[in-house]
Scaffold this motif. Structure first.
Motif, PDB file in Angstrom:
ATOM      1  N   HIS A 165      47.469  47.308  26.190  1.00  0.00           N
ATOM      2  CA  HIS A 165      46.728  48.319  25.721  1.00  0.00           C
ATOM      3  C   HIS A 165      47.858  49.454  25.797  1.00  0.00           C
ATOM      4  N   LYS A 166      47.811  50.303  24.789  1.00  0.00           N
ATOM      5  CA  LYS A 166      48.746  51.198  24.329  1.00  0.00           C
ATOM      6  C   LYS A 166      48.920  52.527  25.563  1.00  0.00           C
ATOM      7  N   ASP A 167      47.691  52.856  26.125  1.00  0.00           N
ATOM      8  CA  ASP A 167      47.819  53.898  26.938  1.00  0.00           C
ATOM      9  C   ASP A 167      47.988  53.394  28.280  1.00  0.00           C
ATOM     10  N   GLY A 168      47.995  52.058  28.462  1.00  0.00           N
ATOM     11  CA  GLY A 168      48.204  51.555  29.987  1.00  0.00           C
ATOM     12  C   GLY A 168      47.140  51.451  30.778  1.00  0.00           C
ATOM     13  N   ARG A 169      45.896  51.598  30.081  1.00  0.00           N
ATOM     14  CA  ARG A 169      44.537  51.412  30.854  1.00  0.00           C
ATOM     15  C   ARG A 169      44.101  50.202  31.023  1.00  0.00           C
ATOM     16  N   ASN A 170      43.278  49.728  31.998  1.00  0.00           N
ATOM     17  CA  ASN A 170      43.043  48.358  32.259  1.00  0.00           C
ATOM     18  C   ASN A 170      41.517  48.181  32.007  1.00  0.00           C
ATOM     19  N   TYR A 171      41.569  47.039  30.861  1.00  0.00           N
ATOM     20  CA  TYR A 171      40.101  46.697  30.439  1.00  0.00           C
ATOM     21  C   TYR A 171      40.182  45.381  30.496  1.00  0.00           C
ATOM     22  N   THR A 172      39.011  44.679  31.073  1.00  0.00           N
ATOM     23  CA  THR A 172      38.839  43.077  31.291  1.00  0.00           C
ATOM     24  C   THR A 172      37.658  42.798  30.599  1.00  0.00           C
ATOM     25  N   TRP A 173      37.559  41.587  30.447  1.00  0.00           N
ATOM     26  CA  TRP A 173      36.411  40.727  29.616  1.00  0.00           C
ATOM     27  C   TRP A 173      35.412  40.728  30.841  1.00  0.00           C
ATOM     28  N   THR A 174      35.859  40.334  32.128  1.00  0.00           N
ATOM     29  CA  THR A 174      34.682  40.121  32.829  1.00  0.00           C
ATOM     30  C   THR A 174      34.689  41.096  34.128  1.00  0.00           C
ATOM     31  N   GLU A 175      33.759  41.778  34.486  1.00  0.00           N
ATOM     32  CA  GLU A 175      33.460  42.865  35.425  1.00  0.00           C
ATOM     33  C   GLU A 175      34.364  42.359  36.660  1.00  0.00           C
ATOM     34  N   GLY A 176      35.202  43.228  37.111  1.00  0.00           N
ATOM     35  CA  GLY A 176      35.692  43.039  38.436  1.00  0.00           C
ATOM     36  C   GLY A 176      37.174  42.223  38.730  1.00  0.00           C
ATOM     37  N   GLU A 177      37.452  41.516  37.459  1.00  0.00           N
ATOM     38  CA  GLU A 177      38.769  40.982  37.548  1.00  0.00           C
ATOM     39  C   GLU A 177      39.242  40.437  36.387  1.00  0.00           C
ATOM     40  N   THR A 178      40.539  40.361  36.307  1.00  0.00           N
ATOM     41  CA  THR A 178      41.088  39.961  35.048  1.00  0.00           C
ATOM     42  C   THR A 178      41.172  38.398  34.676  1.00  0.00           C
ATOM     43  N   LEU A 179      41.342  37.930  33.655  1.00  0.00           N
ATOM     44  CA  LEU A 179      41.024  36.745  33.225  1.00  0.00           C
ATOM     45  C   LEU A 179      42.060  35.740  34.115  1.00  0.00           C
ATOM     46  N   LEU A 180      43.534  36.206  34.309  1.00  0.00           N
ATOM     47  CA  LEU A 180      44.535  35.585  35.034  1.00  0.00           C
ATOM     48  C   LEU A 180      43.920  35.381  36.604  1.00  0.00           C
ATOM     49  N   GLU A 181      43.402  36.430  37.066  1.00  0.00           N
ATOM     50  CA  GLU A 181      42.763  36.442  38.382  1.00  0.00           C
ATOM     51  C   GLU A 181      41.731  35.431  38.450  1.00  0.00           C
ATOM     52  N   LEU A 182      40.662  35.480  37.572  1.00  0.00           N
ATOM     53  CA  LEU A 182      39.744  34.443  37.444  1.00  0.00           C
ATOM     54  C   LEU A 182      40.249  33.019  37.224  1.00  0.00           C
ATOM     55  N   LEU A 183      41.049  32.783  36.495  1.00  0.00           N
ATOM     56  CA  LEU A 183      41.862  31.395  36.508  1.00  0.00           C
ATOM     57  C   LEU A 183      42.545  30.865  37.827  1.00  0.00           C
ATOM     58  N   ALA A 184      42.931  31.949  38.623  1.00  0.00           N
ATOM     59  CA  ALA A 184      43.486  31.587  39.737  1.00  0.00           C
ATOM     60  C   ALA A 184      42.524  30.723  40.775  1.00  0.00           C
ATOM     61  N   ARG A 185      41.189  31.227  40.477  1.00  0.00           N
ATOM     62  CA  ARG A 185      40.165  30.925  41.233  1.00  0.00           C
ATOM     63  C   ARG A 185      39.626  29.503  40.662  1.00  0.00           C
ATOM     64  N   LYS A 186      40.221  28.779  39.560  1.00  0.00           N
ATOM     65  CA  LYS A 186      39.779  27.840  38.937  1.00  0.00           C
ATOM     66  C   LYS A 186      38.890  26.752  39.882  1.00  0.00           C
ATOM     67  N   ASN A 187      39.486  26.230  40.795  1.00  0.00           N
ATOM     68  CA  ASN A 187      39.067  25.268  41.571  1.00  0.00           C
ATOM     69  C   ASN A 187      37.611  25.735  42.205  1.00  0.00           C
ATOM     70  N   GLU A 188      37.773  26.634  42.833  1.00  0.00           N
ATOM     71  CA  GLU A 188      36.553  27.241  43.502  1.00  0.00           C
ATOM     72  C   GLU A 188      35.434  27.576  42.200  1.00  0.00           C
ATOM     73  N   ILE A 189      35.854  27.786  41.314  1.00  0.00           N
ATOM     74  CA  ILE A 189      34.733  28.070  40.170  1.00  0.00           C
ATOM     75  C   ILE A 189      34.174  26.739  39.526  1.00  0.00           C
ATOM     76  N   ILE A 190      34.766  25.875  39.668  1.00  0.00           N
ATOM     77  CA  ILE A 190      34.570  24.424  39.099  1.00  0.00           C
ATOM     78  C   ILE A 190      33.708  23.922  40.173  1.00  0.00           C
ATOM     79  N   ALA A 191      34.039  23.970  41.409  1.00  0.00           N
ATOM     80  CA  ALA A 191      33.358  23.402  42.657  1.00  0.00           C
ATOM     81  C   ALA A 191      31.816  24.073  42.634  1.00  0.00           C
ATOM     82  N   GLN A 192      31.854  25.519  42.643  1.00  0.00           N
ATOM     83  CA  GLN A 192      30.480  25.981  42.458  1.00  0.00           C
ATOM     84  C   GLN A 192      29.697  25.614  41.279  1.00  0.00           C
TER      85      GLN A 192
END
Length: 265
Positions: free
Chosen positions: A200-227
Motif C-alpha cells: 500500500h503506497k501510504d504504508g497503511r495496513n489493510y488485511t483480508w481477515t479482521e485482526g491478522e494478516t494472511l501470513l500470520e494466519l498461515l503461521a497458524r495453519k496446523n491449529e486452524i486445520i485441527a480445529q
C-alpha cells in the motif's frame, strides 16, 4: 411500433444454486440469457465449472466485465481492501456490469435462493428488473439442488472440496480454513492476496481477515486445520449420510455473516 419483448436473465456465479437453477429452467425458458460477472480474480475451478455447465446444458454464458479492473477500483477507493462493511467490489464489478447488461430493457431476473433459505440475495433497485425466485415458488431445498446437479451430470464444482462458496479467490468472506486451503491449492493466488495486503503506497495496513494478516494466519495453519477437522467430525455425527460438500458448508457457515449472494449463489 411493436413493444420490445421482456428479457429473461439468469446470473451464474459458478456455485451450486445458480447452476441448479439453470438446469431447472434451460428447457422451460428457451430465451433465457445466462451471464457471469467476471472479475478476472476467480478461481480456475470456477472457469472450468462454467465450461462444464455450457457443455452439459448446451447453452452459452455471456461473460460481463466491469468498466475497469479490480486494481483500478482499489486505487479509486484509496487502497482500502473490500470488506463486509465496504463491499465496493460487489458494486463496481458485479452490480454495475449487470445493470449495464440489462440497460433500460424490461427484464425478469431468475434468482437461485432456495426455499430453506431466509434471505433474498441481490435485488436490483432498477424498476425494470423484476426478481423471481423459482426454488422458493416450488418449495425446492438443498437436497433438491444436489439432486438436480447429479441428474444433469454437472455435479458440484471442484473447489467444494475445500471451500463452501464461489467468488473471487481473495473474497473477504472466506473462513480461515479456506484461506489456509487456498495457500495449499493455489499458492500463486494466495501470494497475490498477500501482495495486496502488503503493498500500500501510504504504508497503511489493510488485511483480508479482521485482526491478522494472511501470513500470520498461515503461521497458524496446523491449529486452524485441527480445529476444522474437529468441527467436521462433530458435524458428520449429526447426519452421517450427507455429502462432504454439505458437511463442509455447514461447518464454514456457522457464523452469522452472510455474503452478497450476487457472488455466491
Amino acid at each position: 411500433m411493436s413493444k420490445k419483448q421482456v428479457r429473461h436473465i439468469l446470473g451464474l456465479s459458478g456455485g451450486k444454486d445458480s447452476t441448479a437453477l439453470a438446469v431447472l429452467l434451460h428447457k422451460e425458458i428457451p430465451s433465457l440469457e445466462y451471464f457471469f460477472c467476471d472479475t478476472h480474480k476467480e478461481l480456475p475451478e470456477t472457469y472450468e465449472y462454467l465450461k462444464r455447465i455450457e457443455a452439459r446444458l448446451g447453452i452459452k454464458i455471456k461473460y460481463l466485465e466491469a468498466r475497469r479492473g479490480f486494481d483500478h477500483w482499489l486505487d479509486v477507493y484509496g487502497g482500502v481492501l473490500p470488506s463486509p462493511k465496504m463491499r465496493w467490489c460487489t458494486k463496481q464489478m458485479k452490480i454495475i456490469p449487470l445493470e449495464d447488461f440489462v440497460g433500460d430493457d424490461e427484464a425478469i431476473s431468475y434468482i437461485g435462493i432456495r426455499a430453506d433459505e431466509n434471505r433474498e440475495g441481490y435485488i436490483s433497485t432498477k424498476p425494470n428488473i423484476k426478481p423471481v425466485f423459482p426454488f422458493k415458488e416450488r418449495g425446492l431445498v438443498k437436497a433438491d439442488i444436489i439432486r438436480l446437479l447429479e441428474e444433469s451430470g454437472i455435479g458440484l464444482p471442484d473447489y467444494y472440496r475445500w471451500r463452501s462458496r464461489s467468488g473471487c479467490f481473495f473474497c473477504f468472506f472466506q473462513r480461515k480454513y479456506e484461506w489456509v486451503m487456498l495457500a495449499q491449492e493455489h499458492p500463486d493466488l494466495f501470494a497475490e492476496a498477500v501482495k495486496y495486503e502488503q503493498e500500500h503506497k501510504d504504508g497503511r495496513n489493510y488485511t483480508w481477515t479482521e485482526g491478522e494478516t494472511l501470513l500470520e494466519l498461515l503461521a497458524r495453519k496446523n491449529e486452524i486445520i485441527a480445529q476444522h477437522e474437529k468441527a467436521m467430525a462433530r458435524e458428520k455425527k449429526t447426519a452421517p449420510n450427507r455429502l462432504l460438500a454439505e458437511v463442509l458448508a455447514a461447518v464454514l457457515d456457522e457464523d452469522d455473516e452472510l455474503p452478497c449472494l450476487i457472488c455466491h449463489l
